[in-house]
Motif scaffolding. Structure first.
Motif, PDB file in Angstrom:
ATOM      1  N   ASP A 176      32.474  21.851  52.826  1.00 48.59           N
ATOM      2  CA  ASP A 176      33.484  21.720  51.774  1.00 48.59           C
ATOM      3  C   ASP A 176      34.004  20.297  51.579  1.00 48.59           C
ATOM      4  O   ASP A 176      33.949  19.745  50.482  1.00 48.59           O
TER       5      ASP A 176
ATOM      6  N   SER B 128      33.225  17.796  48.373  1.00 47.87           N
ATOM      7  CA  SER B 128      34.238  17.342  47.399  1.00 47.87           C
ATOM      8  C   SER B 128      34.416  15.829  47.488  1.00 47.87           C
ATOM      9  O   SER B 128      34.650  15.167  46.480  1.00 47.87           O
TER      10      SER B 128
ATOM     11  N   GLY C 183      32.036  14.316  45.221  1.00 50.66           N
ATOM     12  CA  GLY C 183      32.144  14.747  43.828  1.00 50.66           C
ATOM     13  C   GLY C 183      31.126  15.793  43.425  1.00 50.66           C
ATOM     14  O   GLY C 183      30.678  15.830  42.267  1.00 50.66           O
ATOM     15  N   ILE C 184      30.753  16.642  44.379  1.00 54.03           N
ATOM     16  CA  ILE C 184      29.750  17.675  44.091  1.00 54.03           C
ATOM     17  C   ILE C 184      30.432  18.968  43.647  1.00 54.03           C
ATOM     18  O   ILE C 184      31.356  19.447  44.292  1.00 54.03           O
ATOM     19  N   ASP C 185      29.968  19.484  42.521  1.00 47.46           N
ATOM     20  CA  ASP C 185      30.491  20.730  41.982  1.00 47.46           C
ATOM     21  C   ASP C 185      29.685  21.877  42.613  1.00 47.46           C
ATOM     22  O   ASP C 185      28.529  22.076  42.282  1.00 47.46           O
ATOM     23  N   LEU C 186      30.333  22.564  43.537  1.00 47.92           N
ATOM     24  CA  LEU C 186      29.658  23.653  44.245  1.00 47.92           C
ATOM     25  C   LEU C 186      30.002  24.982  43.594  1.00 47.92           C
ATOM     26  O   LEU C 186      31.175  25.335  43.486  1.00 47.92           O
ATOM     27  N   ARG C 187      28.988  25.690  43.125  1.00 45.14           N
ATOM     28  CA  ARG C 187      29.249  26.986  42.480  1.00 45.14           C
ATOM     29  C   ARG C 187      28.566  28.091  43.264  1.00 45.14           C
ATOM     30  O   ARG C 187      27.337  28.183  43.270  1.00 45.14           O
TER      31      ARG C 187
ATOM     32  N   GLU D 123      21.972  18.104  48.601  1.00 47.60           N
ATOM     33  CA  GLU D 123      22.958  17.034  48.415  1.00 47.60           C
ATOM     34  C   GLU D 123      22.278  15.667  48.301  1.00 47.60           C
ATOM     35  O   GLU D 123      22.608  14.867  47.424  1.00 47.60           O
TER      36      GLU D 123
ATOM     37  N   GLU E  15      26.657  13.978  36.919  1.00 42.84           N
ATOM     38  CA  GLU E  15      27.126  15.344  37.191  1.00 42.84           C
ATOM     39  C   GLU E  15      26.307  15.940  38.327  1.00 42.84           C
ATOM     40  O   GLU E  15      25.101  16.142  38.202  1.00 42.84           O
ATOM     41  N   LYS E  16      26.976  16.201  39.441  1.00 40.69           N
ATOM     42  CA  LYS E  16      26.272  16.704  40.619  1.00 40.69           C
ATOM     43  C   LYS E  16      26.613  18.177  40.830  1.00 40.69           C
ATOM     44  O   LYS E  16      27.754  18.511  41.096  1.00 40.69           O
ATOM     45  N   VAL E  17      25.613  19.030  40.694  1.00 42.51           N
ATOM     46  CA  VAL E  17      25.877  20.468  40.810  1.00 42.51           C
ATOM     47  C   VAL E  17      24.954  21.117  41.840  1.00 42.51           C
ATOM     48  O   VAL E  17      23.737  20.909  41.826  1.00 42.51           O
TER      49      VAL E  17
ATOM     50  N   ARG F 293      24.262  25.005  43.113  1.00 37.07           N
ATOM     51  CA  ARG F 293      24.568  26.430  42.924  1.00 37.07           C
ATOM     52  C   ARG F 293      23.997  27.208  44.095  1.00 37.07           C
ATOM     53  O   ARG F 293      22.838  27.009  44.470  1.00 37.07           O
TER      54      ARG F 293
END
Ligand code: ADP
Ligand code: MG
Length: 255
Positions: free
Chosen positions: A105, A109, A112-116, A145, A152-154, A156
Motif C-alpha cells: 500500500d 501510493s 503514485g500508482i492507482d491500485l484497483r 510496478e 498514469e500508472k494503473v 488492476r
C-alpha cells in the motif's frame, strides 16, 4: 525434453550451484556486515580528521549496496534450488490477495500508482502455503510496478472463478513485453532490468506449480501485461494430490 542422462547432468549441476551458493553465503555476510560497520565509522569521523572522508563514504556506501544486492540474489537462488517444504493450510484466496496488497500500500501510493482491486463476491477456499503464495503474488506485483512507464500508472488486481477454478489476475499498463522476449522471461537469471536478478518469475512458476496451478501471460508492447494465476479449489487439490495431505488441516478461521 532432455533425455535422462542430460537431465541428470542438469540436476547435478543444480546441486553444485546450490553448494557453491551456500559456500559464498557466510563470507558474503561478513563482507556485508563489515561494509556496514565501515560506513558507520566513517560517517562518525569528526570533520577535518580525514580530508577524503566524503570519498571514502561514497565508496563504503557503494560496497554496501552491491553486497546487499548480492545477498538478495543469493538468497533467492538458494530458495529456488532448495524450495522449502510446503506448509499447507486452508486459506481464502481473497484474503491472501488483500493482505499482499496491504503490504504494498505505502509503496504504491508513494509512487503514485492507482491500485484497483476487485474481489470475487464469495470466499475462494484453497489449500496453500500462505507464505509462499504471498511471495509469488509479491513477485508478480513488483514486476507490474517496475514495468510502469507512463504518467498514469494503473495496476488492476482481480480475483474470480473461471472454468471452475479460482484465479487471480494482475494487470499493469506498463511497457509490455516484446514478442521476442516472451519465451525467455521464465528462464533462470533472465532479466532486462539493470538491477534485476532474473529470479522472480522462475520462483513464481515453481510456487504455482507446487500448488497445482497454472500461470499464463498476455502482453502488448507499449500497452501493458496481464498475468493470470489459476489455482485448484481445495477439493480439486485433494483429488490432484491424493495422500499428500492429512485429513484435518488448520482452518482459515483459526489463523
Ligand atoms: N509485468 C511485466 N511487464 C513487463 N515486463 C515484465 C513484466 N514481468 C516480467 N517482465 C520481464 O521479465 C523479466 C524477468 O522477470 P523476473 O524473473 O521477475 O526478474 P527481474 O524482475 O529480476 O528482472 C523482467 O526483467 C522483464 O523484462
Ligand atoms: Mg521480478
Amino acid at each position: 525434453m532432455p533425455d535422462t542422462k542430460t537431465g541428470k547432468k542438469i540436476a547435478d549441476l543444480g546441486a553444485v550451484a546450490a553448494g557453491l551458493a551456500h559456500e559464498i553465503r557466510n563470507p558474503l555476510n561478513s563482507l556485508f556486515i563489515n561494509s556496514q560497520l565501515l560506513e558507520e565509522m566513517l560517517s562518525e569521523l569528526p570533520e577535518g580528521v580525514a580530508p577524503q572522508k566524503e570519498e571514502m563514504l561514497t565508496l563504503a556506501r557503494a560496497n554496501l549496496k552491491v553486497t546487499r544486492r548480492l545477498n538478495e540474489s543469493l538468497s533467492a537462488f538458494l530458495r529456488f534450488a532448495r524450495p522449502p517444504a510446503m506448509d499447507l493450510a486452508l486459506v481464502d484466496l481473497n484474503r491472501v490477495v488483500a493482505e499482499t496488497l496491504r503490504f504494498l500500500d505505502v509503496d504504491f501510493s508513494y509512487h503514485g500508482i492507482d491500485l484497483r482491486a476487485r474481489y470475487h463476491a464469495s470466499s475462494l477456499p484453497l489449500l496453500a502455503d500462505e507464505k509462499q503464495l504471498k511471495q509469488a503474488l509479491l513477485n508478480l506485483l513488483l514486476n507490474a510496478e517496475e514495468a510502469l512507464d507512463k504518467e498514469e500508472k494503473v495496476i488492476r488486481v482481480t480475483t474470480g472463478v473461471r472454468d471452475g477454478r479460482p484465479f487471480v489476475r494482475i494487470q499493469d499498463n506498463g511497457r509490455g513485453i516484446p514478442r521476442a522476449d516472451r519465451r525467455h522471461i521464465f528462464r533462470l537469471f533472465y532479466t532486462t532490468r539493470r538491477e534485476g536478478s532474473g529470479l522472480g518469475l522462475p520462483i513464481v512458476r515453481q510456487i504455482i506449480h507446487q500448488h497445482g496451478g497454472t500461470i499464463s501471460l498476455r502482453s502488448r508492447e507499449g500497452a501493458g501485461t496481464t498475468v493470470t494465476v489459476a489455482l485448484p479449489f481445495e477439493a480439486q487439490f485433494r483429488a490432484m494430490f491424493p495422500g499428500r495431505l492429512p485429513l484435518a488441516l488448520p482452518a482459515e478461521a483459526g489463523r
